[in-house]
Enzyme design. Structure first.
Site, PDB file in Angstrom:
ATOM      1  N   ASP A   1      12.735   0.162  -1.712  1.00  0.00           N
ATOM      2  CA  ASP A   1      13.538  -0.506  -2.549  1.00  0.00           C
ATOM      3  C   ASP A   1      12.951  -1.868  -2.704  1.00  0.00           C
ATOM      4  O   ASP A   1      12.164  -2.685  -2.050  1.00  0.00           O
ATOM      5  CB  ASP A   1      14.963  -0.972  -1.874  1.00  0.00           C
ATOM      6  CG  ASP A   1      15.712  -1.715  -2.772  1.00  0.00           C
ATOM      7  OD1 ASP A   1      17.049  -1.642  -2.410  1.00  0.00           O
ATOM      8  OD2 ASP A   1      15.375  -2.439  -3.732  1.00  0.00           O
TER       9      ASP A   1
ATOM     10  N   ASP B   1      15.324   0.921  -8.888  1.00  0.00           N
ATOM     11  CA  ASP B   1      14.286   0.602  -8.024  1.00  0.00           C
ATOM     12  C   ASP B   1      14.357   1.110  -6.641  1.00  0.00           C
ATOM     13  O   ASP B   1      13.610   0.345  -5.662  1.00  0.00           O
ATOM     14  CB  ASP B   1      14.407  -1.053  -8.164  1.00  0.00           C
ATOM     15  CG  ASP B   1      15.518  -1.701  -7.298  1.00  0.00           C
ATOM     16  OD1 ASP B   1      16.585  -0.899  -6.801  1.00  0.00           O
ATOM     17  OD2 ASP B   1      15.319  -2.844  -6.448  1.00  0.00           O
ATOM     18  N   GLU B   2      14.929   2.038  -6.377  1.00  0.00           N
ATOM     19  CA  GLU B   2      14.907   2.728  -4.925  1.00  0.00           C
ATOM     20  C   GLU B   2      14.327   4.292  -5.275  1.00  0.00           C
ATOM     21  O   GLU B   2      14.850   4.861  -5.941  1.00  0.00           O
ATOM     22  CB  GLU B   2      16.500   2.706  -4.741  1.00  0.00           C
ATOM     23  CG  GLU B   2      17.088   1.427  -4.034  1.00  0.00           C
ATOM     24  CD  GLU B   2      18.573   1.909  -3.871  1.00  0.00           C
ATOM     25  OE1 GLU B   2      18.618   2.333  -2.791  1.00  0.00           O
ATOM     26  OE2 GLU B   2      19.214   1.494  -4.628  1.00  0.00           O
TER      27      GLU B   2
END
Ligand code: TTP
Ligand code: MG
Length: 359
Positions: free
Chosen positions: A9, A108-109
């Site tokens: 993340d 974003d993960e």
């Protein structure tokens, strides 16, 4: 062989992207804002860097309230989604190479299945986590946090437990010590409502939830949720890391001002076409459909597409088709254009044969 899953993340993602683009922003509180169309300060903070979090400016907060709390100590800037999409795509390209399976979980993960790659050895996985952090930092100049565990649930919770720039490894033997002291809301999927219901049952931490008789949970939550809660609290999660096939690759950008300037549009389209082909080649796919995307000054979205006879990865094919689509579009539509984009889809896996253009 014990299973090993990694969760990655990015730290304060939108804010870090802005700091990389404009290093002057670094080291001071920064809030990235999504302004609503009502004007002024209406809208919400999308994310803030860790300096801003320290003074109380957080995701989801109304911009006006954040400004009241932080005043001039904090910079407030509007979100630039193109920048974040690009960074997200780059992150995807970097990470995919590191595991046997890759799953994008949000902008974003991501999850990586690394069982085979690390031969079930958690110390190897830790080294791999360090390599990944170094690669992302070197290539994107961004820090991320990594969690490693025996399944997706533990990997994600491990990742969340140490931010920013963390690397947390939870081995199977350590799962209960890690989970049981946490408040129930730390379990993925337990929101304020479930937390409140559990509290009414006298269940505050994960350890208590793990030991609660499932029949009590079934009465309160129904069978499916009760099973999830019981398993999650005991660190059990069999869900696979699932590669989601990318169905399209696209780039979109804004004109300098709303206009019908053909020269500017063709330059932008050629640049984006090159970028698209680069990604197409990295992903080792061929495409059949080429689409022109147009957003007009009154925010209407138009698309014009062309499907080719055979699959290709040819840059000149995109450039030629997009030009033809643009001219045809401009003939029929008088409005000024705000944003313009290129998209390819209809993918086929490259079968190892080379395309004509390479010779
Ligand atoms: P997160 O990963 O939840 O947050 P983050 O990356 O900003 O911070 P952290 O270091 O804690 O991971 O979300 C990723 C991006 O999604 C974030 O940078 C901005 C966006 N986002 C919103 O727009 N609104 C929100 O309420 C949240 C939580 C995130
Ligand atoms: Mg993040």
């Amino acid at each position: 062989m014990p299973r090993i899953v990694m969760h990655i993340d990015m730290d304060c993602f939108f804010a870090q992207c802005e700091e990389v683009q404009n290093p002057k922003l670094k080291g001071k509180p920064l809030a990235v804002c999504i302004y609503s169309r009502r004007g002024g300060d209406s809208g919400a903070v999308s994310t803030s860097n860790y300096e801003a979090r320290k003074i109380g400016v957080k995701s989801g907060m109304a911009i006006a309230i954040a400004k009241r709390i932080a005043g001039s100590r904090c910079a407030f800037i509007p979100a630039n989604f193109e920048l974040y999409e690009k960074a997200s795509q780059k992150m995807r390209e970097i990470l995919m190479a590191f595991g046997e399976k890759f799953e994008q979980a949000s902008i974003d993960e991501a999850y990586l299945e690394v069982t085979e790659k690390c031969k079930g050895d958690f110390s190897k996985a830790k080294e791999l986590g360090e390599e990944i952090k170094a690669a992302v930092l070197k290539q994107e100049r961004l820090t991320c946090s990594v969690g490693i565990g025996p399944n997706k649930l533990i990997a994600k919770m491990a990742c969340d437990s140490q931010k920013p720039n963390g690397l947390t490894v939870i081995e199977p033997e350590g799962v209960k010590d890690f989970l049981f002291p946490l408040p129930v809301k730390k379990i993925l999927g337990i929101g304020p409502k479930t937390e409140e219901m559990l509290k009414e049952m006298g269940i505050l931490d994960v350890g208590e939830l793990a030991k609660t008789d499932t029949s009590r949970l079934v009465t309160r939550f129904g069978k499916a949720t009760a099973a999830y809660l019981h398993n999650a609290a005991n660190g059990i999660d069999d869900s696979p890391v699932e590669e989601k096939e990318q169905v399209q690759i696209s780039r979109i950008t804004s004109l300098r001002t709303d206009s019908r300037d053909e020269k500017e549009m063709l330059e932008l389209l050629d640049e984006m076409a090159q970028d698209v082909v680069k990604t197409v080649n990295e992903q080792k796919v061929l495409f059949r459909t080429i689409t022109l995307q147009i957003i007009t000054e009154n925010m209407k979205m138009h698309t014009r597409g062309k499907t080719l006879e055979g699959a290709t990865d040819s840059l000149s094919a995109i450039k030629n088709e997009i030009r033809a689509l643009l001219f045809a579009y401009l003939e029929q539509n008088p409005e000024n254009i705000r944003r313009i984009g290129v998209r390819v889809s209809g993918f086929e896996k490259m079968k190892g044969q080379r395309t004509l253009e390479e010779f």
